[in-house]
Design an enzyme around this catalytic site. Sequence first.
Site, short mmCIF file in Angstrom:
data_model
loop_
_atom_site.label_atom_id
_atom_site.label_comp_id
_atom_site.label_asym_id
_atom_site.label_seq_id
_atom_site.Cartn_x
_atom_site.Cartn_y
_atom_site.Cartn_z
N ASP A 140 76.14 26.50 44.74
CA ASP A 140 75.90 25.06 44.68
C ASP A 140 75.92 24.41 46.05
OD1 ASP A 140 78.61 25.46 45.07
OD2 ASP A 140 79.22 24.64 43.15
N ASN B 213 88.90 21.39 35.95
CA ASN B 213 88.40 20.95 34.65
C ASN B 213 87.63 22.08 33.93
OD1 ASN B 213 86.10 21.12 36.14
ND2 ASN B 213 85.49 18.97 35.93
N HIS C 7 85.20 23.92 35.36
CA HIS C 7 83.81 24.12 35.79
C HIS C 7 83.64 25.42 36.57
CE1 HIS C 7 84.20 21.55 39.77
NE2 HIS C 7 84.42 22.81 40.04
N GLU D 138 79.77 20.91 35.11
CA GLU D 138 80.89 20.12 34.61
C GLU D 138 81.00 20.22 33.08
OE1 GLU D 138 82.80 19.40 36.86
OE2 GLU D 138 82.29 17.65 38.06
C1 GLP Z 1 84.22 23.33 43.80
C2 GLP Z 1 83.09 24.34 43.73
C3 GLP Z 1 83.39 25.46 42.78
C4 GLP Z 1 84.80 25.99 43.06
C5 GLP Z 1 85.79 24.89 42.73
C6 GLP Z 1 87.23 25.32 42.89
O1 GLP Z 1 84.08 22.25 42.95
N1 GLP Z 1 81.84 23.75 43.37
O2 GLP Z 1 82.41 26.49 42.92
O3 GLP Z 1 85.05 27.12 42.29
O4 GLP Z 1 85.52 23.82 43.61
O5 GLP Z 1 87.67 25.10 44.19
P1 GLP Z 1 89.01 25.61 44.80
O6 GLP Z 1 88.85 27.06 45.00
O7 GLP Z 1 89.13 24.87 46.11
O8 GLP Z 1 90.09 25.26 43.84
#
Ligand code: GLP
Length: 237
Positions: free
Chosen positions: A67, A136, A138, A143
């Site tokens: 993304d 959440n 995702h 989402e």
């Molecule tokens: C972001 C990314 C996700 C990632 C998530 C968790 O929103 N788009 O791909 O897995 O955050 O992030 P973190 O590893 O910092 O908790």
Amino acid sequence: MKIIHVKNYEEMSQQAAKMVLDTIQQIEKPVLGLPTGSTPERLYELLVRAHQVDQVSFQHVSTFNLDEYVGLPADSNQSYHYFMNEHLFRHIDIPTNRVHIPNGLATDLEQECARYEGHLQRAGQIDLQVLGLGVNGHIGFNEPGTSFNKRTHIVELEDSTSEANARFFKSKEDVPKLAVTMGIETILEAKRILLLVQGKKKADILRKVVQGEVTENIPASILQRHEDVTILTDIEL
Ligand code: GLP
């Protein structure tokens, strides 16, 4: 799903690095799906070390990032382009034309999604898709409530996501409202999936992901239906 309980972040990252390195050493033209976020930072450090110290080459590897935010300036250090370059790509010998990240600055975002899907189709299947987990539920930026049938698409970020990611920005208001993400259908086409989940604050959501019903309200719950998913986590389930 194969759930592997690890002691801590370091062990999770070491095991993840081993899976990635095995993949790129065993497959002639490996295709990796890659996430951003804090979770994979140590994994990327270990991959860089494998290149710099153990001379592992990434010349034959193709990568697809999950993304990217929409509308961040090209030199923005909050963009996922910047993150990936800093943490991985500029330290290894991967050819730039094998690196794919959605372009959040495209003037026609629908066309950008189609272009990204085209690159994915031409690369063939992703051999190993690494994923992190949002608080959440995702994956990528899919989402809660996103259809399981979506391919690469444009998403509006939830408030909880802006809050969780605000630490990388000056304030929550600076977090972009839109992003381009690979869809769930795209993600599920990977041959193997590796989900990395670390830290107590994700315990509740991880339980729902692996033990609860498969529902679009918890996007990662769909992983229960994929035939080759490994979860590395320090959370006791
Ligand atoms: C972001 C990314 C996700 C990632 C998530 C968790 O929103 N788009 O791909 O897995 O955050 O992030 P973190 O590893 O910092 O908790």
